[in-house]
Design a protein around this motif. Sequence first.
Motif, PDB file in Angstrom:
ATOM      1  N   ARG A 197       3.979   7.174   2.883  1.00  0.00           N
ATOM      2  CA  ARG A 197       4.661   5.945   3.282  1.00  0.00           C
ATOM      3  C   ARG A 197       4.425   4.817   2.284  1.00  0.00           C
ATOM      4  NH1 ARG A 197       7.149   4.766   7.902  1.00  0.00           N
ATOM      5  NH2 ARG A 197       7.457   6.508   9.345  1.00  0.00           N
ATOM      6  N   PHE A 198       5.443   3.976   2.193  1.00  0.00           N
ATOM      7  CA  PHE A 198       5.392   2.748   1.402  1.00  0.00           C
ATOM      8  C   PHE A 198       5.270   1.611   2.407  1.00  0.00           C
ATOM      9  CE2 PHE A 198       6.848  -0.936  -0.768  1.00  0.00           C
ATOM     10  CZ  PHE A 198       6.778  -0.718  -2.134  1.00  0.00           C
ATOM     11  N   CYS A 199       4.185   0.845   2.342  1.00  0.00           N
ATOM     12  CA  CYS A 199       3.937  -0.221   3.319  1.00  0.00           C
ATOM     13  C   CYS A 199       3.839  -1.578   2.643  1.00  0.00           C
ATOM     14  CB  CYS A 199       2.640   0.044   4.086  1.00  0.00           C
ATOM     15  SG  CYS A 199       2.665   1.540   5.096  1.00  0.00           S
ATOM     16  N   VAL A 200       4.513  -2.557   3.230  1.00  0.00           N
ATOM     17  CA  VAL A 200       4.364  -3.955   2.835  1.00  0.00           C
ATOM     18  C   VAL A 200       3.569  -4.646   3.928  1.00  0.00           C
ATOM     19  CG1 VAL A 200       5.541  -6.117   2.295  1.00  0.00           C
ATOM     20  CG2 VAL A 200       6.563  -3.945   1.599  1.00  0.00           C
ATOM     21  N   ILE A 201       2.427  -5.240   3.564  1.00  0.00           N
ATOM     22  CA  ILE A 201       1.556  -5.914   4.524  1.00  0.00           C
ATOM     23  C   ILE A 201       1.587  -7.400   4.197  1.00  0.00           C
ATOM     24  CG2 ILE A 201      -0.735  -5.929   5.568  1.00  0.00           C
ATOM     25  CD1 ILE A 201      -1.199  -3.285   3.908  1.00  0.00           C
ATOM     26  N   CYS A 202       1.969  -8.211   5.166  1.00  0.00           N
ATOM     27  CA  CYS A 202       2.153  -9.632   4.873  1.00  0.00           C
ATOM     28  C   CYS A 202       1.918 -10.475   6.127  1.00  0.00           C
ATOM     29  CB  CYS A 202       3.574  -9.878   4.342  1.00  0.00           C
ATOM     30  SG  CYS A 202       4.887  -9.320   5.450  1.00  0.00           S
ATOM     31  N   PRO A 203       1.748 -11.782   5.973  1.00  0.00           N
ATOM     32  CA  PRO A 203       1.672 -12.657   7.139  1.00  0.00           C
ATOM     33  C   PRO A 203       3.030 -12.729   7.826  1.00  0.00           C
ATOM     34  CG  PRO A 203       1.721 -13.954   5.127  1.00  0.00           C
ATOM     35  CD  PRO A 203       1.576 -12.522   4.709  1.00  0.00           C
ATOM     36  N   CYS A 235       0.869  -1.175   0.000  1.00  0.00           N
ATOM     37  CA  CYS A 235       0.000   0.000   0.000  1.00  0.00           C
ATOM     38  C   CYS A 235       0.905   1.224   0.000  1.00  0.00           C
ATOM     39  CB  CYS A 235      -0.911   0.000   1.229  1.00  0.00           C
ATOM     40  SG  CYS A 235      -2.039   1.419   1.305  1.00  0.00           S
ATOM     41  N   VAL A 236       0.697   2.095  -0.976  1.00  0.00           N
ATOM     42  CA  VAL A 236       1.574   3.248  -1.151  1.00  0.00           C
ATOM     43  C   VAL A 236       0.740   4.524  -1.188  1.00  0.00           C
ATOM     44  CG1 VAL A 236       3.395   4.275  -2.554  1.00  0.00           C
ATOM     45  CG2 VAL A 236       3.078   1.781  -2.569  1.00  0.00           C
TER      46      VAL A 236
END
Length: 314
Positions: free
Chosen positions: A288-294, A113-114
């Motif tokens: 913000r640059f977000c990485v969403i992961c398990p 999500c950016v």
Amino acid sequence: MNITARDQQIFSAVMSLYCNGEGHPVASSKIAKQKGMAVCSATVRNAMARLEKFGLLYSPHTSAGRVPTDSGLKYWLDEYFSLAEIANYWQPQQNQLIEFAHSISQQFNVCCCVGLPQASSQLVFRVEVLAFDSSSWLVLLIDKAGQSQNICINKPKDDSDQHRYLFAAWMNTVFSQQMLIEGLHRMRAMAHSAPESCRDQLAQWTRELHHQLGTDNSIVVGERFLYQSLDIDSGLNIGVSFLHQVEDKLAFKNGVSVLLGIELSTLNVKQSIVLSVPYFQNGEYQSRFCVICPTNAPIEAIITQFSQITPIGA
């Protein structure tokens, strides 16, 4: 925490084996067989028991191996990685930002999500339409400075290079020397002049472009990976409100930062983690640059991707 060097080594091995995309409990016998360990299974079990007392590991059921707790996951990332020094004062071009999101999402099957700078007033100089993957075209809306807004759209049924070139030519007629918001209005008004092969999907593409370039002011890539990996049915609120909450939690923090899904009411999904990096333009904070992961995602490998970003002045 007063953890011995050996226990630290065993904890690191547990984390590396768990956060590899599989997420299985890690057995003591598997740790003992790791290269460079030189310890027996009993020694590893004793170390795991101590780490469990510290609240860093737990056993999901009797006779199972160990998995990290939420505290263990954050401790590992905070203590074993110099996160604040990674991607320090990142100043990507717009096209680099979006390409990086697509690259990480596809490579590691995670959601990105950016937050995007306000795009509606950007003056478009030219439009390019590229074959991105087997199901998508990538539309590049480029200004005179060479910065672009990049949006993936579904390919039409009659996909070919000729149809793509025709659609790109039409998009240039619609958007050339127009502000983005005006170009979106012109897409609707000029729909009758679009290539025939594209007309069936034109309304859908216009909605997608308007959604991502207009009011939402963010882009979400690979959301399906998050639903698949976490096995959830209800919708996740990933977008501007999610980014605002991340910003509130991580105000003034530079480099890579870590949040657990349960810390965010907009996400609030157990066994999920957010890796977030702020980015700047001309020294000013943008979003913000977000990485969403398990939590069992290949986190080390994802962090490595951020560590390859050259800091300003290097």
